[in-house]
Design a protein around this motif. Structure first.
Motif, PDB file in Angstrom:
ATOM      1  N   LEU A 237      43.320 -13.534  -5.675  1.00  0.00           N
ATOM      2  CA  LEU A 237      44.028 -13.634  -4.403  1.00  0.00           C
ATOM      3  C   LEU A 237      45.545 -13.583  -4.592  1.00  0.00           C
ATOM      4  CD1 LEU A 237      41.924 -16.429  -2.625  1.00  0.00           C
ATOM      5  CD2 LEU A 237      41.834 -13.966  -2.217  1.00  0.00           C
ATOM      6  N   LEU A 238      46.011 -14.120  -5.709  1.00  0.00           N
ATOM      7  CA  LEU A 238      47.445 -14.139  -5.978  1.00  0.00           C
ATOM      8  C   LEU A 238      47.969 -12.795  -6.489  1.00  0.00           C
ATOM      9  CD1 LEU A 238      47.869 -17.642  -7.675  1.00  0.00           C
ATOM     10  CD2 LEU A 238      48.761 -16.946  -5.446  1.00  0.00           C
ATOM     11  N   ALA A 239      47.086 -11.957  -7.023  1.00  0.00           N
ATOM     12  CA  ALA A 239      47.513 -10.703  -7.654  1.00  0.00           C
ATOM     13  C   ALA A 239      48.390  -9.839  -6.745  1.00  0.00           C
ATOM     14  CB  ALA A 239      46.295  -9.919  -8.146  1.00  0.00           C
ATOM     15  N   PRO A 240      47.985  -9.532  -5.501  1.00  0.00           N
ATOM     16  CA  PRO A 240      48.850  -8.695  -4.659  1.00  0.00           C
ATOM     17  C   PRO A 240      50.171  -9.359  -4.306  1.00  0.00           C
ATOM     18  CG  PRO A 240      46.994  -9.536  -3.384  1.00  0.00           C
ATOM     19  CD  PRO A 240      46.710  -9.860  -4.820  1.00  0.00           C
ATOM     20  N   VAL A 241      50.171 -10.702  -4.217  1.00  0.00           N
ATOM     21  CA  VAL A 241      51.414 -11.420  -3.919  1.00  0.00           C
ATOM     22  C   VAL A 241      52.397 -11.254  -5.078  1.00  0.00           C
ATOM     23  CG1 VAL A 241      52.431 -13.659  -3.360  1.00  0.00           C
ATOM     24  CG2 VAL A 241      50.137 -13.100  -2.529  1.00  0.00           C
ATOM     25  N   VAL A 242      51.908 -11.448  -6.290  1.00  0.00           N
ATOM     26  CA  VAL A 242      52.756 -11.349  -7.481  1.00  0.00           C
ATOM     27  C   VAL A 242      53.248  -9.918  -7.678  1.00  0.00           C
ATOM     28  CG1 VAL A 242      52.791 -11.572 -10.002  1.00  0.00           C
ATOM     29  CG2 VAL A 242      51.642 -13.313  -8.606  1.00  0.00           C
ATOM     30  N   ILE A 243      52.352  -8.944  -7.544  1.00  0.00           N
ATOM     31  CA  ILE A 243      52.730  -7.541  -7.751  1.00  0.00           C
ATOM     32  C   ILE A 243      53.727  -7.089  -6.687  1.00  0.00           C
ATOM     33  CG2 ILE A 243      51.876  -5.155  -7.760  1.00  0.00           C
ATOM     34  CD1 ILE A 243      49.259  -6.271  -8.955  1.00  0.00           C
ATOM     35  N   THR A 244      53.478  -7.446  -5.437  1.00  0.00           N
ATOM     36  CA  THR A 244      54.403  -7.079  -4.356  1.00  0.00           C
ATOM     37  C   THR A 244      55.783  -7.694  -4.585  1.00  0.00           C
ATOM     38  OG1 THR A 244      52.583  -6.912  -2.758  1.00  0.00           O
ATOM     39  CG2 THR A 244      54.805  -7.138  -1.864  1.00  0.00           C
ATOM     40  N   THR A 245      55.800  -8.952  -5.012  1.00  0.00           N
ATOM     41  CA  THR A 245      57.073  -9.609  -5.306  1.00  0.00           C
ATOM     42  C   THR A 245      57.833  -8.865  -6.396  1.00  0.00           C
ATOM     43  OG1 THR A 245      56.141 -11.765  -4.697  1.00  0.00           O
ATOM     44  CG2 THR A 245      58.160 -11.773  -6.015  1.00  0.00           C
ATOM     45  N   GLY A 246      57.121  -8.491  -7.467  1.00  0.00           N
ATOM     46  CA  GLY A 246      57.756  -7.777  -8.564  1.00  0.00           C
ATOM     47  C   GLY A 246      58.246  -6.388  -8.197  1.00  0.00           C
ATOM     48  N   LEU A 247      57.583  -5.756  -7.224  1.00  0.00           N
ATOM     49  CA  LEU A 247      57.938  -4.396  -6.834  1.00  0.00           C
ATOM     50  C   LEU A 247      58.892  -4.334  -5.643  1.00  0.00           C
ATOM     51  CD1 LEU A 247      54.478  -2.561  -7.051  1.00  0.00           C
ATOM     52  CD2 LEU A 247      56.411  -2.307  -8.616  1.00  0.00           C
ATOM     53  N   THR A 248      59.290  -5.488  -5.112  1.00  0.00           N
ATOM     54  CA  THR A 248      60.050  -5.505  -3.862  1.00  0.00           C
ATOM     55  C   THR A 248      61.299  -4.636  -3.906  1.00  0.00           C
ATOM     56  OG1 THR A 248      59.263  -7.693  -3.204  1.00  0.00           O
ATOM     57  CG2 THR A 248      61.341  -6.952  -2.262  1.00  0.00           C
ATOM     58  N   ARG A 249      62.120  -4.779  -4.934  1.00  0.00           N
ATOM     59  CA  ARG A 249      63.363  -4.004  -5.015  1.00  0.00           C
ATOM     60  C   ARG A 249      63.065  -2.509  -5.038  1.00  0.00           C
ATOM     61  NH1 ARG A 249      68.531  -5.299  -6.543  1.00  0.00           N
ATOM     62  NH2 ARG A 249      67.844  -7.374  -7.197  1.00  0.00           N
ATOM     63  N   TYR A 250      62.063  -2.131  -5.842  1.00  0.00           N
ATOM     64  CA  TYR A 250      61.703  -0.716  -5.941  1.00  0.00           C
ATOM     65  C   TYR A 250      61.168  -0.196  -4.603  1.00  0.00           C
ATOM     66  CZ  TYR A 250      59.296   3.539  -7.369  1.00  0.00           C
ATOM     67  OH  TYR A 250      58.865   4.841  -7.466  1.00  0.00           O
TER      68      TYR A 250
END
Length: 284
Positions: A237-250
């Motif tokens: 459940l946390l995976a998309p939250v973490v990935i989206t956070t990491g990709l936000t700037r891009y």
């Protein structure tokens, strides 16, 4: 390569991909919340209704002042979009008939879905909606959560539990954060169309705060679900939250339709897809 790209464009821009996203999310709702008797007609209804509503929405979207590849694809395939809307609309009506005992909540979902696209209609009554659609991002998010998380449980008459609420809130804030990214990208085109939203109204600083708060709340509610199953499921459940956070700037610097409609949209169903894979492999 051109044939592969054409097929990829068709899957994305005909809304087949997003309809599949809805189906996988409903599967996760039924599985995570332990629905014993799944009504498979509802899957059919949602798939058809999603295809119909999205093709209707994009059919109405003008290409006059946009360089978006999706919008330009739609301008070249108006007949296809109309045909898909008609065929899937007929399928949705048939599904609605099979589920007619639930006509009120299903009808409510249909009306809400129509109202999201209604401001694009040229009639004066609908054009007026553009001026008051300040909450359209929240509106779209609510429709998605209602259809993929609330309605499946209602149809199966699942008794209320705190897990249902926590799961719905987790999904709501994740989807809302992703919708903010789409609205941020489409900020200028919305302004040209005269469509107002919370995103066009907020300052960049407050928009970033709203986005960050949504992701934090999505993570908090995912953690609050433990021990609904186990830590592996919480990690999913946390995976998309973490990935989206990491990709936000891009993401905010990217304008590619393929990236947004495949990767960013894909974040909506990432945990559902991972959940499905792990269940099929016997790890959950």
């Amino acid at each position: 390569m051109s044939a592969v790209r054409g097929l990829f464009n068709f899957l994305l821009f005909s809304s087949l991909y997003v309809a599949c996203i809805a189906i996988v999310m409903i599967w996760q709702t039924n599985t995570l919340l332990h629905v014993q008797e799944v009504n498979h007609v509802y899957y059919f209804f949602v798939f058809c209704a999603t295809m119909c509503s999205y093709n209707f929405h994009w059919y109405l979207t003008p290409a006059d002042y946009s360089t978006s590849e999706r919008i330009q694809w739609g301008a070249r395939h108006k007949g296809l979009q109309l045909a898909l809307c008609a065929i899937s609309g007929a399928g949705a009506l048939y599904g609605f008939w099979l589920l007619k005992e639930h006509w009120l909540p299903l009808g409510g979902a249909a009306v809400l879905t129509f109202l999201y696209s209604a401001p694009k209609l040229p009639q004066r009554a609908f054009v007026w909606l553009r001026k008051i659609a300040v909450g359209k991002t929240i509106f779209l998010t609510t429709v998605w959560i209602y259809v993929t998380t609330v309605l499946p449980l209602f149809i199966e008459r699942q008794p209320y539990s705190h897990d249902m609420l926590l799961f719905a809130l987790h999904r709501f804030f994740l989807v809302y954060a992703l919708c903010i990214l789409f609205d941020y990208r489409d900020l200028e085109s919305d302004r040209r169309e005269g469509i107002r939203s919370l995103i066009t109204w907020l300052s960049p600083r407050n928009l970033r705060k709203l986005y960050a708060t949504s992701l934090v709340l999505a993570a908090v509610f995912a953690l609050a679900l433990y021990p609904v199953d186990n830590w592996l499921l919480t990690g999913i459940l946390l995976a998309p939250v973490v990935i989206t956070t990491g990709l936000t700037r891009y993401i905010m610097q990217n304008r590619s339709d393929h990236f947004y409609y495949f990767v960013v949209d894909g974040m909506v169903m990432l945990s559902s897809l991972l959940h499905f894979i792990l269940v099929r492999s016997g790890l959950l």
